[in-house]
Write a protein that holds these residues in place. Structure first.
Motif, PDB file in Angstrom:
ATOM      1  N   ILE A 199      33.513  15.818  54.084  1.00  0.00           N
ATOM      2  CA  ILE A 199      34.686  16.075  53.258  1.00  0.00           C
ATOM      3  C   ILE A 199      34.164  16.454  51.884  1.00  0.00           C
ATOM      4  O   ILE A 199      33.237  15.827  51.364  1.00  0.00           O
ATOM      5  CB  ILE A 199      35.660  14.885  53.186  1.00  0.00           C
ATOM      6  CG1 ILE A 199      36.904  15.285  52.378  1.00  0.00           C
ATOM      7  CG2 ILE A 199      34.991  13.658  52.605  1.00  0.00           C
ATOM      8  CD1 ILE A 199      38.038  14.287  52.449  1.00  0.00           C
ATOM      9  N   GLY A 200      34.720  17.513  51.313  1.00  0.00           N
ATOM     10  CA  GLY A 200      34.260  17.957  50.006  1.00  0.00           C
ATOM     11  C   GLY A 200      34.562  19.422  49.807  1.00  0.00           C
ATOM     12  O   GLY A 200      35.466  19.972  50.434  1.00  0.00           O
ATOM     13  N   THR A 201      33.779  20.066  48.965  1.00  0.00           N
ATOM     14  CA  THR A 201      33.988  21.471  48.637  1.00  0.00           C
ATOM     15  C   THR A 201      32.698  22.244  48.873  1.00  0.00           C
ATOM     16  O   THR A 201      31.621  21.795  48.476  1.00  0.00           O
ATOM     17  CB  THR A 201      34.410  21.631  47.160  1.00  0.00           C
ATOM     18  OG1 THR A 201      35.631  20.913  46.955  1.00  0.00           O
ATOM     19  CG2 THR A 201      34.614  23.085  46.794  1.00  0.00           C
ATOM     20  N   VAL A 202      32.824  23.394  49.512  1.00  0.00           N
ATOM     21  CA  VAL A 202      31.714  24.327  49.673  1.00  0.00           C
ATOM     22  C   VAL A 202      32.189  25.645  49.080  1.00  0.00           C
ATOM     23  O   VAL A 202      33.184  26.205  49.529  1.00  0.00           O
ATOM     24  CB  VAL A 202      31.334  24.525  51.159  1.00  0.00           C
ATOM     25  CG1 VAL A 202      30.233  25.569  51.288  1.00  0.00           C
ATOM     26  CG2 VAL A 202      30.921  23.211  51.791  1.00  0.00           C
ATOM     27  N   ASP A 203      31.496  26.138  48.063  1.00  0.00           N
ATOM     28  CA  ASP A 203      31.879  27.376  47.395  1.00  0.00           C
ATOM     29  C   ASP A 203      30.638  28.250  47.283  1.00  0.00           C
ATOM     30  O   ASP A 203      29.714  27.933  46.535  1.00  0.00           O
ATOM     31  CB  ASP A 203      32.458  27.078  46.012  1.00  0.00           C
ATOM     32  CG  ASP A 203      32.994  28.315  45.315  1.00  0.00           C
ATOM     33  OD1 ASP A 203      33.052  29.399  45.938  1.00  0.00           O
ATOM     34  OD2 ASP A 203      33.346  28.205  44.131  1.00  0.00           O
ATOM     35  N   VAL A 204      30.597  29.336  48.034  1.00  0.00           N
ATOM     36  CA  VAL A 204      29.427  30.210  48.079  1.00  0.00           C
ATOM     37  C   VAL A 204      29.809  31.577  47.521  1.00  0.00           C
ATOM     38  O   VAL A 204      30.773  32.193  47.967  1.00  0.00           O
ATOM     39  CB  VAL A 204      28.917  30.370  49.525  1.00  0.00           C
ATOM     40  CG1 VAL A 204      27.672  31.224  49.559  1.00  0.00           C
ATOM     41  CG2 VAL A 204      28.649  29.020  50.147  1.00  0.00           C
ATOM     42  N   GLU A 205      29.059  32.033  46.551  1.00  0.00           N
ATOM     43  CA  GLU A 205      29.300  33.336  45.935  1.00  0.00           C
ATOM     44  C   GLU A 205      28.048  34.199  46.092  1.00  0.00           C
ATOM     45  O   GLU A 205      26.952  33.670  46.250  1.00  0.00           O
ATOM     46  CB  GLU A 205      29.635  33.166  44.449  1.00  0.00           C
ATOM     47  CG  GLU A 205      30.905  32.362  44.192  1.00  0.00           C
ATOM     48  CD  GLU A 205      32.153  33.003  44.762  1.00  0.00           C
ATOM     49  OE1 GLU A 205      32.204  34.251  44.865  1.00  0.00           O
ATOM     50  OE2 GLU A 205      33.085  32.258  45.113  1.00  0.00           O
ATOM     51  N   PRO A 206      28.188  35.526  46.022  1.00  0.00           N
ATOM     52  CA  PRO A 206      27.016  36.403  46.141  1.00  0.00           C
ATOM     53  C   PRO A 206      25.922  35.990  45.164  1.00  0.00           C
ATOM     54  O   PRO A 206      26.192  35.634  44.026  1.00  0.00           O
ATOM     55  CB  PRO A 206      27.568  37.783  45.782  1.00  0.00           C
ATOM     56  CG  PRO A 206      29.020  37.686  46.072  1.00  0.00           C
ATOM     57  CD  PRO A 206      29.415  36.266  45.777  1.00  0.00           C
ATOM     58  N   GLY A 207      24.704  35.972  45.653  1.00  0.00           N
ATOM     59  CA  GLY A 207      23.569  35.595  44.824  1.00  0.00           C
ATOM     60  C   GLY A 207      23.226  34.116  44.897  1.00  0.00           C
ATOM     61  O   GLY A 207      22.188  33.707  44.440  1.00  0.00           O
ATOM     62  N   ASP A 208      24.117  33.310  45.513  1.00  0.00           N
ATOM     63  CA  ASP A 208      23.857  31.872  45.622  1.00  0.00           C
ATOM     64  C   ASP A 208      22.851  31.542  46.705  1.00  0.00           C
ATOM     65  O   ASP A 208      22.227  30.492  46.666  1.00  0.00           O
ATOM     66  CB  ASP A 208      25.145  31.110  45.949  1.00  0.00           C
ATOM     67  CG  ASP A 208      26.053  30.986  44.734  1.00  0.00           C
ATOM     68  OD1 ASP A 208      27.152  30.474  44.904  1.00  0.00           O
ATOM     69  OD2 ASP A 208      25.650  31.383  43.626  1.00  0.00           O
ATOM     70  N   VAL A 209      22.729  32.384  47.720  1.00  0.00           N
ATOM     71  CA  VAL A 209      21.811  32.106  48.814  1.00  0.00           C
ATOM     72  C   VAL A 209      20.925  33.317  49.058  1.00  0.00           C
ATOM     73  O   VAL A 209      21.303  34.440  48.787  1.00  0.00           O
ATOM     74  CB  VAL A 209      22.570  31.747  50.117  1.00  0.00           C
ATOM     75  CG1 VAL A 209      23.316  30.451  49.952  1.00  0.00           C
ATOM     76  CG2 VAL A 209      23.516  32.855  50.543  1.00  0.00           C
ATOM     77  N   ALA A 210      19.746  33.078  49.583  1.00  0.00           N
ATOM     78  CA  ALA A 210      18.830  34.181  49.911  1.00  0.00           C
ATOM     79  C   ALA A 210      19.386  34.963  51.087  1.00  0.00           C
ATOM     80  O   ALA A 210      19.967  34.407  52.008  1.00  0.00           O
ATOM     81  CB  ALA A 210      17.456  33.622  50.254  1.00  0.00           C
ATOM     82  N   GLU A 211      19.221  36.263  51.049  1.00  0.00           N
ATOM     83  CA  GLU A 211      19.729  37.105  52.111  1.00  0.00           C
ATOM     84  C   GLU A 211      18.783  37.055  53.306  1.00  0.00           C
ATOM     85  O   GLU A 211      17.578  37.211  53.159  1.00  0.00           O
ATOM     86  CB  GLU A 211      19.855  38.539  51.618  1.00  0.00           C
ATOM     87  CG  GLU A 211      20.487  39.448  52.640  1.00  0.00           C
ATOM     88  CD  GLU A 211      20.763  40.825  52.061  1.00  0.00           C
ATOM     89  OE1 GLU A 211      20.465  41.790  52.766  1.00  0.00           O
ATOM     90  OE2 GLU A 211      21.244  40.904  50.937  1.00  0.00           O
ATOM     91  N   LEU A 212      19.352  36.807  54.496  1.00  0.00           N
ATOM     92  CA  LEU A 212      18.587  36.843  55.737  1.00  0.00           C
ATOM     93  C   LEU A 212      19.123  38.021  56.522  1.00  0.00           C
ATOM     94  O   LEU A 212      20.268  38.009  56.940  1.00  0.00           O
ATOM     95  CB  LEU A 212      18.755  35.552  56.533  1.00  0.00           C
ATOM     96  CG  LEU A 212      18.123  35.555  57.915  1.00  0.00           C
ATOM     97  CD1 LEU A 212      16.606  35.677  57.793  1.00  0.00           C
ATOM     98  CD2 LEU A 212      18.495  34.313  58.678  1.00  0.00           C
TER      99      LEU A 212
END
Length: 195
Positions: free
Chosen positions: A12-25
């Motif tokens: 339970i919580g919040t997941v907020d992903v925006e471009p540049g937050d993670v490495a591209e695979l």
């Protein structure tokens, strides 16, 4: 999550992903999920990738922007499409998260996002006996589905990386949540399907 098993977990919580937050695979710019961002099976190494018996509780908010994949359990479920990869599966999971993907989110036109109650995108994997109770929204140019925002064989999004193996199977699933999309496809089970 690669070549791993996750069972009986709760979030339970919040997941907020925006471009540049993670490495591209390969081609995936960002993936957000209540249990895993991306679920991938890439080799013959045991165990085969599996998420089973997990729950995402009400009150959870999952969002992905700019060509992002957002799912109640996993943002992206991907079989890498090689002869060596084993099955990649989400089984007997329940999500009550509010899931949103914004295909543009300040990006140029042509970006596509996917939002799904269980998986944002199911590319060659399997979703079995999943239940979604949360609202799913695809904002500008994002397809939305009660179980998967998009589903098809490995490579239906980016054939240069995969060989179109696997089916993008969805079986025995139930969606109890609302599904909306703007300028994209929407469906009670799958928003955008490709066979």
């Amino acid at each position: 999550v690669r070549d791993s098993v996750i069972t009986g977990s709760t979030f339970i919580g919040t997941v907020d992903v925006e471009p540049g937050d993670v490495a591209e695979l390969n081609y995936m710019s960002c993936s957000g999920g209540g249990i895993a961002g991306e679920v991938l099976d890439i080799s013959t190494v045991e165990p085969d990738t599996l998420i089973s018996g997990c729950t995402v509780l009400p009150g959870t908010v999952i969002t992905a922007g700019g060509d992002g994949f957002a799912g109640g359990i996993a943002g992206a479920l991907t079989n890498d499409g090689t002869e060596y990869a084993g099955p990649c599966t989400i089984s007997s999971c329940i999500s009550s998260a509010a899931v949103t993907s914004d295909g543009l989110n300040g990006q140029e036109s042509g970006s596509d996002g996917y939002a799904g109650g269980i998986a944002g995108i199911n590319e060659g994997g399997k979703i079995i006996s999943g239940v979604n109770n949360g609202a799913v929204a695809g904002l500008i140019e994002s397809s939305a589905g009660g179980i998967a925002g998009g589903a098809g064989p490995s490579g239906f999004l980016s054939p240069q990386y995969h060989d179109n193996s696997g089916s993008g199977e969805i079986s025995g699933c139930v969606n109890n949540g609302s599904v909306t999309a703007k300028d994209a496809d929407a469906g009670g089970i799958v928003g955008d399907g490709c066979t």
